[in-house]
Design a protein around this motif. Structure first.
Motif, PDB file in Angstrom:
ATOM      1  N   GLY A   1      11.701  -1.499  -3.286  1.00 24.06           N
ATOM      2  CA  GLY A   1      11.241  -2.410  -2.513  1.00 24.06           C
ATOM      3  C   GLY A   1      11.334  -3.922  -2.469  1.00 24.06           C
ATOM      4  N   SER A   2      12.339  -4.988  -3.590  1.00 25.06           N
ATOM      5  CA  SER A   2      13.307  -6.565  -3.096  1.00 25.06           C
ATOM      6  C   SER A   2      12.859  -6.804  -1.604  1.00 25.06           C
ATOM      7  CB  SER A   2      13.597  -7.100  -3.519  1.00 25.06           C
ATOM      8  OG  SER A   2      14.117  -6.278  -5.044  1.00 25.06           O
TER       9      SER A   2
ATOM     10  N   LEU B   1       2.820  -4.085   4.761  1.00 22.63           N
ATOM     11  CA  LEU B   1       4.025  -2.896   3.917  1.00 22.63           C
ATOM     12  C   LEU B   1       3.175  -2.242   2.877  1.00 22.63           C
ATOM     13  CD1 LEU B   1       6.803  -2.776   2.733  1.00 22.63           C
ATOM     14  CD2 LEU B   1       6.405  -4.747   1.124  1.00 22.63           C
ATOM     15  N   LYS B   2       3.816  -0.694   3.815  1.00 27.65           N
ATOM     16  CA  LYS B   2       3.298   0.529   3.433  1.00 27.65           C
ATOM     17  C   LYS B   2       4.270   0.861   2.948  1.00 27.65           C
ATOM     18  CE  LYS B   2      -0.801   0.891   5.470  1.00 27.65           C
ATOM     19  NZ  LYS B   2      -1.668   1.682   6.351  1.00 27.65           N
ATOM     20  N   VAL B   3       4.483   1.773   1.604  1.00 25.81           N
ATOM     21  CA  VAL B   3       5.126   3.004   0.990  1.00 25.81           C
ATOM     22  C   VAL B   3       4.787   4.284   0.834  1.00 25.81           C
ATOM     23  CG1 VAL B   3       7.305   3.497  -1.173  1.00 25.81           C
ATOM     24  CG2 VAL B   3       6.167   0.931  -0.712  1.00 25.81           C
ATOM     25  N   LEU B   4       5.947   4.901   1.692  1.00 30.26           N
ATOM     26  CA  LEU B   4       5.894   6.302   1.114  1.00 30.26           C
ATOM     27  C   LEU B   4       7.103   7.503   0.803  1.00 30.26           C
ATOM     28  CD1 LEU B   4       5.599   9.082   3.319  1.00 30.26           C
ATOM     29  CD2 LEU B   4       6.863   8.552   5.265  1.00 30.26           C
ATOM     30  N   ARG B   5       6.567   7.939   0.011  1.00 29.99           N
ATOM     31  CA  ARG B   5       7.478   8.642  -1.356  1.00 29.99           C
ATOM     32  C   ARG B   5       7.682  10.173  -0.340  1.00 29.99           C
ATOM     33  NH1 ARG B   5       6.843  11.739  -6.007  1.00 29.99           N
ATOM     34  NH2 ARG B   5       9.057  12.133  -6.525  1.00 29.99           N
ATOM     35  N   LEU B   6       8.918  10.035   0.082  1.00 27.74           N
ATOM     36  CA  LEU B   6       9.109  11.475   0.968  1.00 27.74           C
ATOM     37  C   LEU B   6      10.806  10.830   1.110  1.00 27.74           C
ATOM     38  CD1 LEU B   6       7.679  14.008   2.015  1.00 27.74           C
ATOM     39  CD2 LEU B   6       8.025  12.404   4.254  1.00 27.74           C
TER      40      LEU B   6
ATOM     41  N   MET C   1       0.640  -0.952  -0.032  1.00 29.73           N
ATOM     42  CA  MET C   1       0.188   0.011  -0.252  1.00 29.73           C
ATOM     43  C   MET C   1       0.848   1.339  -0.175  1.00 29.73           C
ATOM     44  SD  MET C   1      -3.483  -0.450   2.617  1.00 29.73           S
ATOM     45  CE  MET C   1      -2.324  -1.599   3.390  1.00 29.73           C
ATOM     46  N   GLN C   2       0.207   2.279  -0.325  1.00 35.52           N
ATOM     47  CA  GLN C   2       1.351   3.369  -0.701  1.00 35.52           C
ATOM     48  C   GLN C   2       0.762   4.226   0.738  1.00 35.52           C
ATOM     49  OE1 GLN C   2      -0.500   6.335  -3.351  1.00 35.52           O
ATOM     50  NE2 GLN C   2      -0.583   4.864  -4.979  1.00 35.52           N
ATOM     51  N   PHE C   3       1.798   4.461   1.687  1.00 36.33           N
ATOM     52  CA  PHE C   3       0.890   5.488   3.097  1.00 36.33           C
ATOM     53  C   PHE C   3       1.247   7.196   2.663  1.00 36.33           C
ATOM     54  CE2 PHE C   3       2.956   7.630   7.116  1.00 36.33           C
ATOM     55  CZ  PHE C   3       1.296   7.442   7.207  1.00 36.33           C
ATOM     56  N   ILE C   4       0.500   7.859   2.711  1.00 36.10           N
ATOM     57  CA  ILE C   4      -0.226   9.339   2.271  1.00 36.10           C
ATOM     58  C   ILE C   4      -0.275   9.867   3.758  1.00 36.10           C
ATOM     59  CG2 ILE C   4      -1.480  10.726   1.607  1.00 36.10           C
ATOM     60  CD1 ILE C   4      -1.626   9.265  -1.097  1.00 36.10           C
ATOM     61  N   PRO C   5       0.842  10.065   4.599  1.00 32.20           N
ATOM     62  CA  PRO C   5       0.233  11.011   6.071  1.00 32.20           C
ATOM     63  C   PRO C   5      -1.078  11.909   5.830  1.00 32.20           C
ATOM     64  CG  PRO C   5       2.611  10.356   5.916  1.00 32.20           C
ATOM     65  CD  PRO C   5       2.192  10.538   4.160  1.00 32.20           C
ATOM     66  N   PRO C   6      -1.854  11.678   6.729  1.00 34.51           N
ATOM     67  CA  PRO C   6      -2.776  12.859   6.985  1.00 34.51           C
ATOM     68  C   PRO C   6      -2.404  14.013   7.367  1.00 34.51           C
ATOM     69  CG  PRO C   6      -2.324  11.358   9.420  1.00 34.51           C
ATOM     70  CD  PRO C   6      -1.432  10.915   8.250  1.00 34.51           C
ATOM     71  N   ASP C   7      -1.511  14.011   7.673  1.00 34.17           N
ATOM     72  CA  ASP C   7      -0.496  15.493   8.129  1.00 34.17           C
ATOM     73  C   ASP C   7       0.865  15.546   7.789  1.00 34.17           C
ATOM     74  OD1 ASP C   7       0.176  18.105   9.493  1.00 34.17           O
ATOM     75  OD2 ASP C   7      -1.561  18.287  10.583  1.00 34.17           O
ATOM     76  N   TYR C   8       1.501  16.487   7.124  1.00 32.45           N
ATOM     77  CA  TYR C   8       3.233  16.400   7.034  1.00 32.45           C
ATOM     78  C   TYR C   8       3.348  17.586   8.504  1.00 32.45           C
ATOM     79  CZ  TYR C   8       3.120  13.882   2.645  1.00 32.45           C
ATOM     80  OH  TYR C   8       2.693  12.808   1.868  1.00 32.45           O
ATOM     81  N   PHE C   9       2.624  18.099   9.103  1.00 32.28           N
ATOM     82  CA  PHE C   9       3.081  19.151   9.195  1.00 32.28           C
ATOM     83  C   PHE C   9       3.414  18.764  11.221  1.00 32.28           C
ATOM     84  CE2 PHE C   9       1.663  21.147   6.069  1.00 32.28           C
ATOM     85  CZ  PHE C   9       2.577  22.300   5.613  1.00 32.28           C
TER      86      PHE C   9
ATOM     87  N   ARG D   1       6.962   3.481  -6.521  1.00 33.00           N
ATOM     88  CA  ARG D   1       6.074   2.855  -7.415  1.00 33.00           C
ATOM     89  C   ARG D   1       5.812   1.158  -7.039  1.00 33.00           C
ATOM     90  NH1 ARG D   1       4.029   7.373 -11.768  1.00 33.00           N
ATOM     91  NH2 ARG D   1       2.471   7.799 -10.791  1.00 33.00           N
ATOM     92  N   LYS D   2       8.006   1.237  -7.923  1.00 28.11           N
ATOM     93  CA  LYS D   2       7.822  -0.367  -7.731  1.00 28.11           C
ATOM     94  C   LYS D   2       7.418  -1.248  -6.533  1.00 28.11           C
ATOM     95  CE  LYS D   2      11.370  -0.616 -11.890  1.00 28.11           C
ATOM     96  NZ  LYS D   2      12.513  -1.095 -12.148  1.00 28.11           N
ATOM     97  N   ALA D   3       8.241  -0.112  -5.538  1.00 28.67           N
ATOM     98  CA  ALA D   3       7.733  -0.851  -4.784  1.00 28.67           C
ATOM     99  C   ALA D   3       6.164  -1.400  -4.317  1.00 28.67           C
ATOM    100  CB  ALA D   3       8.102  -0.161  -3.052  1.00 28.67           C
ATOM    101  N   TYR D   4       5.806  -0.144  -4.506  1.00 26.10           N
ATOM    102  CA  TYR D   4       3.960  -0.039  -3.506  1.00 26.10           C
ATOM    103  C   TYR D   4       3.606  -1.164  -4.654  1.00 26.10           C
ATOM    104  CZ  TYR D   4      -0.633   1.371  -5.283  1.00 26.10           C
ATOM    105  OH  TYR D   4      -2.252   1.585  -5.011  1.00 26.10           O
ATOM    106  N   ARG D   5       4.388  -1.521  -5.946  1.00 24.26           N
ATOM    107  CA  ARG D   5       3.269  -2.672  -6.609  1.00 24.26           C
ATOM    108  C   ARG D   5       3.771  -4.124  -6.133  1.00 24.26           C
ATOM    109  NH1 ARG D   5       5.145  -0.396 -11.455  1.00 24.26           N
ATOM    110  NH2 ARG D   5       3.646   1.395 -11.617  1.00 24.26           N
ATOM    111  N   LYS D   6       4.812  -4.432  -6.155  1.00 27.73           N
ATOM    112  CA  LYS D   6       5.464  -5.554  -5.014  1.00 27.73           C
ATOM    113  C   LYS D   6       4.507  -5.820  -4.041  1.00 27.73           C
ATOM    114  CE  LYS D   6       9.578  -6.317  -6.457  1.00 27.73           C
ATOM    115  NZ  LYS D   6      10.001  -5.330  -6.951  1.00 27.73           N
ATOM    116  N   ALA D   7       4.412  -4.615  -3.156  1.00 31.24           N
ATOM    117  CA  ALA D   7       3.906  -4.720  -1.871  1.00 31.24           C
ATOM    118  C   ALA D   7       2.092  -5.163  -2.545  1.00 31.24           C
ATOM    119  CB  ALA D   7       3.400  -3.940  -1.045  1.00 31.24           C
ATOM    120  N   CYS D   8       1.475  -5.123  -3.611  1.00 29.42           N
ATOM    121  CA  CYS D   8       0.198  -4.952  -3.979  1.00 29.42           C
ATOM    122  C   CYS D   8      -0.350  -6.415  -4.932  1.00 29.42           C
ATOM    123  CB  CYS D   8      -0.512  -4.029  -4.788  1.00 29.42           C
ATOM    124  SG  CYS D   8      -0.228  -2.772  -3.887  1.00 29.42           S
ATOM    125  N   GLN D   9       1.488  -6.847  -5.312  1.00 27.46           N
ATOM    126  CA  GLN D   9       0.695  -7.841  -6.197  1.00 27.46           C
ATOM    127  C   GLN D   9       1.176  -9.146  -5.378  1.00 27.46           C
ATOM    128  OE1 GLN D   9       4.360  -7.404  -8.904  1.00 27.46           O
ATOM    129  NE2 GLN D   9       3.194  -5.944 -10.091  1.00 27.46           N
TER     130      GLN D   9
END
Ligand SMILES: C[S@@+](CC[C@H](N)C(=O)[O-])C[C@H]1O[C@@H](n2cnc3c(N)ncnc32)[C@H](O)[C@@H]1O
Length: 194
Positions: free
Chosen positions: A34-35, A74-79, A1-9, A60-68
């Motif tokens: 993400g391997s 497993l969650k991926v945070l792009r930051l 899954m993607q992890f999108i924080p509810p608040d970055y502040f 995105r690749k790491a996120y797809r691996k978790a989904c597949q």
């Protein structure tokens, strides 16, 4: 899954990353495709894993691996790692933090971009739980020595042994690449001081 924080502040609560009953959380800094993390998450369904990666394609690749692989742990945070460590991740939330084959920035004028610094060590001890561990691998001997100087000089971390095969630890994408080129891999493991 993607992890999108509810608040970055503000700093997150651990339950905002994985909302179920809190479990051991491991964080991979610069998780690449993400391997490594997908293999670890598959092996340890009883733990949770968060990969942090700034490059969109790799995240995105790491996120797809978790989904597949249907990995709900497993969650991926792009930051940026430094922002996540300093400002976003909860205090004492992680049982292990991995930094595997960080960019070595070999040119002297770029050394300031290297990840391991005193501030980085302070952030590690803030984010790791008591007894938590930091694991580092690199193929760059000079960067390894510089990192070891900083890590062993840090008051909050103690080096502990890491014997080959001591626990399940899959090879990363870059590790396979460097081993294929005959390079030597340096490893170290630290525990938060009592
Ligand atoms: C050499 S690769 C290693 C990837 C993976 N750990 C492996 O061993 O296969 C370093 C990774 O860290 C990511 N990275 C480097 N600096 C970063 C930063 N400041 N914030 C987030 N990701 C970063 C890069 O985009 C890259 O994917």
């Amino acid at each position: 899954m993607q992890f999108i924080p509810p608040d970055y502040f503000r700093k997150l609560e651990k339950a905002e990353i994985f909302s179920r009953q809190p479990r051991q959380l491991e964080i991979d800094l610069g998780c690449g495709d993400g391997s490594f993390l997908a293999a670890l998450a598959g092996h340890h369904p009883e733990r949770d894993f968060l990969g942090i990666e700034r490059l969109l394609g790799r995240a995105r690749k790491a996120y797809r691996k978790a989904c597949q692989a249907d990995l709900d742990n497993l969650k991926v945070l792009r930051l940026e790692i430094s922002y996540a460590l300093a400002w976003l991740l909860p205090d004492h939330c992680a049982s292990r933090i991995h930094l595997l084959f960080p960019d070595p920035w070999p040119k002297k004028k770029h050394h300031k971009r290297r990840m391991v610094s005193l501030e980085f060590c302070e952030a590690l001890t803030r984010v790791l739980e008591p007894g938590g561990e930091f694991l580092l691998k690199t193929d760059d001997e000079e960067y390894f020595e510089e990192s070891m100087d900083v890590l062993t000089g840090s008051s909050g971390l103690d080096e502990v042994s890491w014997e080959d095969g001591a626990f399940f630890y899959p090879q990363t994408d870059f590790e396979q690449r460097w081993l294929g080129q005959g390079k030597t891999i340096q490893c170290s493991r630290f525990k938060v001081s009592d």
